[in-house]
Design a protein around this motif. Structure first.
Motif: not given
Length: 498
Positions: A232-233, A245, A240, A251-252, A236, A63
């Motif tokens: 963690e967003s 994504t 992004g 998800a990447v 992301y 992750r």
């Protein structure tokens, strides 16, 4: 923490010359980023903005996010690592707050943490509350000493040679000259220092922590992230902006991100770098950016060929990798006080740091019946090495002492993060050592040939914080960009006394 005798050579002004790209194509140089935590992802974004898009990100886990990681517990997502946006409502805007709850548009579910009522929520070792006035007096005296320490800190020479531990400053102010002896003094001292830095005042630098730039610059408020998308967003969100994504899941999917890829060896030459992974793959590039944690750099997980120069190794070992452990407990019912001013409570054990700081989640996770207790340092390491059942039994025994008149049931679930035992992290965040100043930070951030370094531990002002990791990624990428794009490859480190 390994001890090394200081090398006299590094006291001189140091110039690190990174080789200019000779093999880079017209599309720009190829860069490998080791680690997809906040710093690595932030560095990748900055490089992409500068037109360096031939990237590959090698991540040991499955992750992105590093030490920002949510997990399901008791039916809700909780944070195993970073949990607060620290430094809000000040003169400057914390960039993480901008992304989490400002113009960034994530609008994460956050709660301002209110620590103003600890005096009325401090429990004796064998149960019952301390008199509020008694604890208030201790906290007030502690605040006076901290203020005096901040003034003293401002008078010390910038080289760090006059620096001292926070405990030495306390003694200078005739504050518990033999150290805090009573359980109530210990737990207030613990809350004030260990709860923030994950290490005790005797090893924490006065000059680098009082006043603390995070709060001086960004504000004194801290906000607890309790969003089911996870803290963690934010990572992301950064990713992004340059990695492909999936629109639905977030998800990447970008093939430049290689999860489950453990880097074991980095070889560097005047013409480029090669990176070998645990599955015997070899990646070649013009440059590599290492965003592994300080704890990992202090182990032999990643071997460098040739070995890093002594000035670099000494700079890495001079810093502490602290351990901060958030233990979550689920109960079949609530037995702890709730309501305004009851979110945090302290347990004053005769053993410093023994299940000291508790938090209940009436607002954040209503109906979850979950408590969080934070331990650090030696207690973290001890708990990581025993069974979760043993930790659960110890924590419940403490709660039964705190609330002798309540029917305290056995916990039904426990979550114990093991950051120190995990070979990909080896701790939670770096702590300021005594006597360090900008010089040592320049050294720890300095490139070695085509090998660049980033991470929260390379942030001069904000090490240990999420915003420090984010800003460090930008700073380290800028150093690389100056070399690769502008041919400005000299990285000057001023002498310690300059």
């Amino acid at each position: 923490m390994l001890e090394m005798k200081p090398c006299r050579a590094i006291a001189l002004a140091l110039v690190v010359a990174a080789q200019c790209a000779s093999l880079a194509t017209a599309a720009g140089p190829r860069v490998i980023i080791v680690g997809a935590g906040m710093s690595g992802i932030s560095a990748g974004k900055r490089l992409s903005e500068a037109g360096i898009t031939d990237l590959v990100i090698l991540e040991a886990t499955d992750r992105i996010g590093g030490r920002i990681h949510k997990t399901k517990f008791a039916g809700v997502n909780v944070e195993m690592g970073a949990n607060w946006v620290e430094g809000v409502n000040g003169d400057e805007m914390n960039p993480i707050w901008t992304m989490a709850n400002g113009t960034g548009g994530l609008n994460l579910r956050t709660f301002r943490s209110d620590f103003d009522h600890l005096a009325s929520n401090t429990y004796k070792q064998d149960g019952g509350l301390y008199d509020e006035k008694v604890v208030e007096n201790i906290i007030e005296r502690m605040d006076e000493v901290e203020e005096s320490g901040s003034k003293l800190s401002g008078t010390l020479h910038h080289s760090g040679q006059q620096d001292m531990s926070v405990m030495a400053m306390q003694r200078l102010n005739d504050h518990m000259p033999s150290g805090p002896a009573r359980p109530v003094d210990m737990v207030v001292d613990y809350y004030q220092h260990d709860f923030e830095f994950a290490e005790p005042p005797r090893v924490t630098s006065l000059q680098n922590t009082q006043p603390l730039p995070t709060f001086s610059n960004f504000g004194d408020d801290v906000y607890f992230v309790a969003d089911q998308r996870g803290y963690e967003s934010v990572v992301y969100h950064v990713a992004g902006q340059y990695l492909r994504t999936d629109r639905k899941s977030g998800a990447v999917t970008d093939p430049r991100l290689k999860p489950n890829t453990v880097v074991r060896e980095i070889s560097y030459f005047p013409s480029g770098v090669t990176v070998k992974t645990e599955d015997d793959k070899v990646y070649r590039a013009d440059y590599v950016v290492v965003s592994a944690s300080l704890g990992v750099l202090q182990t032999d997980l990643i071997r460098f060929k040739p070995q890093l120069p002594s000035w670099k190794i000494v700079s890495i070992y001079q810093f502490d990798m602290a351990v901060y452990t958030k233990v979550f407990l689920k109960f079949p019912k609530r037995f702890w006080p709730e309501g305004e001013g009851k979110e945090f409570f302290l347990y004053a054990s005769g053993r410093r740091g023994y299940f000291p700081v508790w938090q209940q989640f009436e607002q954040q996770y209503p109906g979850s019946n979950v408590l969080l207790v934070t331990v650090t340092d030696d207690e973290s390491r001890r708990i990581e090495q025993q069974s979760d059942n043993q930790t659960m039994a110890e924590a419940v025994a403490v709660l039964r002492k705190m609330f002798p008149k309540e029917d305290v049931p056995d916990a039904t679930e426990i979550l114990v993060p093991r950051w120190w035992s995990n070979r990909f992290f080896k701790g939670s965040f770096s702590n300021w050592p005594i006597g360090v100043n900008r010089y040592e930070y320049d050294l720890i951030r300095a490139p070695v040939g085509r090998v660049y370094f980033t991470g929260e531990h390379t942030s001069e002002k904000y090490n240990g914080y999420v915003h420090g990791a984010y800003l460090a990624g930008i700073d380290s990428a800028d150093i690389l960009i100056n070399c690769a794009k502008k041919k400005m490859c000299k990285y000057d480190v001023k002498g310690k006394h300059d």
